[in-house]
Write an enzyme that holds these catalytic residues in place. Structure first.
Site, short mmCIF file in Angstrom:
data_model
loop_
_atom_site.label_atom_id
_atom_site.label_comp_id
_atom_site.label_asym_id
_atom_site.label_seq_id
_atom_site.Cartn_x
_atom_site.Cartn_y
_atom_site.Cartn_z
N GLY A 292 63.81 59.45 25.69
CA GLY A 292 62.75 58.46 25.56
C GLY A 292 62.78 57.35 26.60
O GLY A 292 61.87 56.52 26.63
N TYR A 293 63.80 57.30 27.45
CA TYR A 293 63.88 56.24 28.45
C TYR A 293 62.85 56.50 29.55
O TYR A 293 62.90 57.53 30.23
CB TYR A 293 65.27 56.16 29.06
CG TYR A 293 66.35 55.62 28.15
CD1 TYR A 293 66.05 55.05 26.90
CD2 TYR A 293 67.70 55.67 28.52
CE1 TYR A 293 67.04 54.56 26.08
CE2 TYR A 293 68.70 55.17 27.70
CZ TYR A 293 68.37 54.63 26.48
OH TYR A 293 69.36 54.14 25.66
N ALA A 294 61.95 55.53 29.72
CA ALA A 294 60.91 55.61 30.76
C ALA A 294 60.15 56.93 30.66
O ALA A 294 59.80 57.54 31.66
CB ALA A 294 61.51 55.45 32.16
#
Length: 320
Positions: A52-54
């Site tokens: 889910g990061y960036a």
């Protein structure tokens, strides 16, 4: 950099981990490369990211660097699944299908055939726990994952997950819990840390510098290039900008002045060597900021300073 066993396993990781939450968005590939080089040269091995990061771009950046900047087998590669931003909104999903789809996508972006540590990013109330844990079993048995962990689980959630997995031989037992932990966020000491110690889970603190507040950078205002000035992180950092944090930061600064250390080194050394902790996950906007964090390897807090910081940051500390 010293190495520590992660939980009650044979897996060793550096006692500081490198976080990559901003990679691919606020941190471009060139800056990420410089950070990874500095981290590895300092002896760091634990590299943490999440699907889910960036929106996956953090993993894409890492995938472009592994094998080029550092050999894959010299990194303990950790990622997470269960949080995504779909249709412009944050979504949590710990179902078997969602988690395994996340894992497949992570492996493609990272350009690897397996990750060393795969973590469920958050507890989800409306998904049966046994379904979530079944996904971990399948990920390990299929060879795509070496070890599994949890993230942001409370004490009872950790105990339930670990106990369920230990009930039947061959299941993938969680070896770590990644939670927010710093001199500003000590709530995990009540139940999460004792549960982890009893169950053989290593604690991986995220935001060990209190979302940047413990560096002292906000003592006189909000720097224009800080996370608090960023539209992505203004509210995230703002939650720790209050009277209590001011008192704690001032105590850290005074301790640093006496030791000849930076406030960052004091705060990071405190959480790194707290009971139950394996490796704080540090993030930085630039390679220079990261290098400042890596200097903590030479620092060890005197017992009396640790006790003073314990006292001023206690949730039971008197108001002044």
């Amino acid at each position: 950099m010293q190495q520590r066993h992660l939980g009650s396993t044979g897996l060793k990781v550096s006692r500081l981990g490198l976080g990559s939450m901003t990679w691919g968005r606020d941190t471009d590939e060139h800056e990420a490369r410089d950070q990874l080089v500095s981290f590895v040269e300092a002896g760091g091995t634990l590299l943490d990211t999440a699907a889910g990061y960036a929106n996956g771009d953090s993993e894409r950046v890492i995938g472009s660097l592994l094998g080029d900047v550092v050999p894959r087998d010299e990194i303990v590669l950790a990622t997470k699944a269960g949080i995504a931003h779909l249709r412009g909104e944050r979504e949590t999903n710990a179902s078997r299908g969602f988690l395994l789809s996340n894992l497949d996508a992570s492996l493609r972006r990272l350009k690897v055939d397996h990750v060393d540590l795969w973590q469920v990013h958050t507890w989800v109330d409306d998904c049966p726990l046994e379904e979530t844990l079944g996904a971990l079993d399948h990920a390990v048995s299929s060879g795509r994952v070496r070890y599994v962990g949890i993230s942001n689980y409370t004490g009872w959630q950790s105990a339930q997950a670990a106990t369920w997995q230990r009930a039947v031989p061959g299941r993938a037992v969680p070896i770590s819990n990644q939670v927010e932990y710093s001199l500003l966020s000590r709530g995990v000491e009540a139940e999460v840390v004792p549960a982890a110690q009893a169950l053989g889970l290593g604690i991986l603190p995220w935001s060990p510098l209190g979302r940047g507040v413990l560096t002292g950078k906000y003592r006189t205002g909000t720097p224009a290039d800080s996370r608090a000035a960023s539209p992505h992180f203004a509210s995230f950092v703002g939650r720790h900008l209050n009277d209590r944090s001011e008192r704690i930061v001032e105590a850290i600064v005074r301790a640093g002045e006496g030791l000849g250390w930076s406030a960052l080194e004091v705060a990071l050394a405190w959480v790194r060597d707290a009971p139950g902790v394996t490796a704080p996950i540090i993030g930085a906007r630039t390679a220079e900021q990261l290098k400042a964090s890596l200097l903590v390897e030479e620092c060890e807090l005197p017992p009396e300073i640790r006790q003073a910081l314990d006292d001023v940051s206690s949730t039971n500390a008197p108001e002044t």
